[in-house]
Design a protein around this motif. Sequence first.
Motif, PDB file in Angstrom:
ATOM      1  N   UNK A 181       0.821  -1.205   0.000  1.00 52.18           N
ATOM      2  CA  UNK A 181       0.000   0.000   0.000  1.00 52.18           C
ATOM      3  C   UNK A 181       0.857   1.258   0.000  1.00 52.18           C
ATOM      4  N   UNK A 182       2.021   1.207   0.675  1.00 52.58           N
ATOM      5  CA  UNK A 182       2.889   2.378   0.769  1.00 52.58           C
ATOM      6  C   UNK A 182       3.630   2.668  -0.526  1.00 52.58           C
ATOM      7  N   UNK A 183       3.542   1.765  -1.494  1.00 51.98           N
ATOM      8  CA  UNK A 183       4.238   1.944  -2.761  1.00 51.98           C
ATOM      9  C   UNK A 183       3.277   1.841  -3.946  1.00 51.98           C
ATOM     10  N   UNK A 184       2.841   0.636  -4.268  1.00 53.15           N
ATOM     11  CA  UNK A 184       1.976   0.436  -5.431  1.00 53.15           C
ATOM     12  C   UNK A 184       0.530   0.839  -5.173  1.00 53.15           C
ATOM     13  N   UNK A 185       0.016   0.500  -4.003  1.00 50.57           N
ATOM     14  CA  UNK A 185      -1.402   0.727  -3.727  1.00 50.57           C
ATOM     15  C   UNK A 185      -1.806   2.183  -3.805  1.00 50.57           C
ATOM     16  N   UNK A 186      -1.100   3.044  -3.072  1.00 49.85           N
ATOM     17  CA  UNK A 186      -1.486   4.456  -3.084  1.00 49.85           C
ATOM     18  C   UNK A 186      -1.229   5.077  -4.449  1.00 49.85           C
ATOM     19  N   UNK A 187      -0.189   4.581  -5.164  1.00 47.26           N
ATOM     20  CA  UNK A 187       0.095   5.119  -6.498  1.00 47.26           C
ATOM     21  C   UNK A 187      -1.093   4.924  -7.426  1.00 47.26           C
ATOM     22  N   UNK A 188      -1.699   3.731  -7.358  1.00 48.74           N
ATOM     23  CA  UNK A 188      -2.862   3.454  -8.196  1.00 48.74           C
ATOM     24  C   UNK A 188      -4.033   4.345  -7.816  1.00 48.74           C
ATOM     25  N   UNK A 189      -4.244   4.533  -6.529  1.00 50.37           N
ATOM     26  CA  UNK A 189      -5.363   5.365  -6.084  1.00 50.37           C
ATOM     27  C   UNK A 189      -5.136   6.825  -6.451  1.00 50.37           C
ATOM     28  N   UNK A 190      -3.891   7.277  -6.343  1.00 48.00           N
ATOM     29  CA  UNK A 190      -3.561   8.649  -6.724  1.00 48.00           C
ATOM     30  C   UNK A 190      -3.861   8.879  -8.203  1.00 48.00           C
ATOM     31  N   UNK A 191      -3.403   7.957  -9.040  1.00 47.32           N
ATOM     32  CA  UNK A 191      -3.607   8.123 -10.478  1.00 47.32           C
ATOM     33  C   UNK A 191      -5.073   8.039 -10.864  1.00 47.32           C
ATOM     34  N   UNK A 192      -5.822   7.194 -10.172  1.00 43.01           N
ATOM     35  CA  UNK A 192      -7.238   7.060 -10.501  1.00 43.01           C
ATOM     36  C   UNK A 192      -7.977   8.388 -10.319  1.00 43.01           C
ATOM     37  N   UNK A 193      -7.626   9.120  -9.272  1.00 50.13           N
ATOM     38  CA  UNK A 193      -8.292  10.402  -9.014  1.00 50.13           C
ATOM     39  C   UNK A 193      -7.698  11.521  -9.870  1.00 50.13           C
ATOM     40  N   UNK A 194      -6.396  11.419 -10.136  1.00 46.20           N
ATOM     41  CA  UNK A 194      -5.735  12.471 -10.915  1.00 46.20           C
ATOM     42  C   UNK A 194      -6.012  12.358 -12.408  1.00 46.20           C
TER      43      UNK A 194
END
Length: 255
Positions: free
Chosen positions: A110-123
């Motif tokens: 979550x601290x690497x891949x997970x949040x990156x995916x969530x960030x990109x989904x909203x951005x």
Amino acid sequence: MALGLSGRRVLIAGGTRGIGGATARLLAAEGCVLALCGRNEDDVRAAVRDTDAHVFGRTVDVTSPGAVEEFVTQAAEELEGLDGVVACAGTARGRGLGEATAEDWSATWEANAGYSARLLAVAAPHLRASSSGSAVLVSSISGWKPGPQAQYGAAKAAQIHMAASLARELGPDGVRVNAVSPGSTLVPGKRWDRMRTQQPQDFAVFAREFPQQRLVQPEEVAEVIAFLLSDRSSGISGANIPVDRAQNAPTPDGY
């Protein structure tokens, strides 16, 4: 050389120290308008104060459910859109396979891949609306050069694959996605800097993993990130760019 980034609106997750901090300072010097976050409130305040640019700063734990999504939404409102995002936050938890718990694997993911995916989904909608949308995921050479611990390498490998896959998915809308994979980076006060001052002999041995016997500097990684955010890299998408000075083993701990 100016990169033509003046006025670009860029969000940096993990933009207060180390590679993220160096990236923020460079983009500010290029004339960008910035949104940045970090886990430590004092670090966020210092980054906002010391960065010579308009900066929207927030204290955010990117692993907390909904936190990074809220930050992206707030930043886009504050900056009136986003032209670029940089996922630079990251950490590892746990030790070897026999000792690492399921929670260690989950937390590292979550601290690497997970949040990156969530960030990109909203951005993504904001990047689509930009004429020059670009996303950079800061991975690691541990994503393809084996080293302990496996949960960290696996999460970093996922970021590299994510960049390649999302470059295909978002490309038709004019959005580029790339990964940058730093080698062992000499950040003041962090692991390699402490090793350099407290264990100079061990540090000298580790430095032999680099042909020039010099570790990577945060500013060297920041230069590549800034280039990937600029139109000068318009032909690059879905790539993984190593910034490792041809480093061999990613750690001094074996493999």
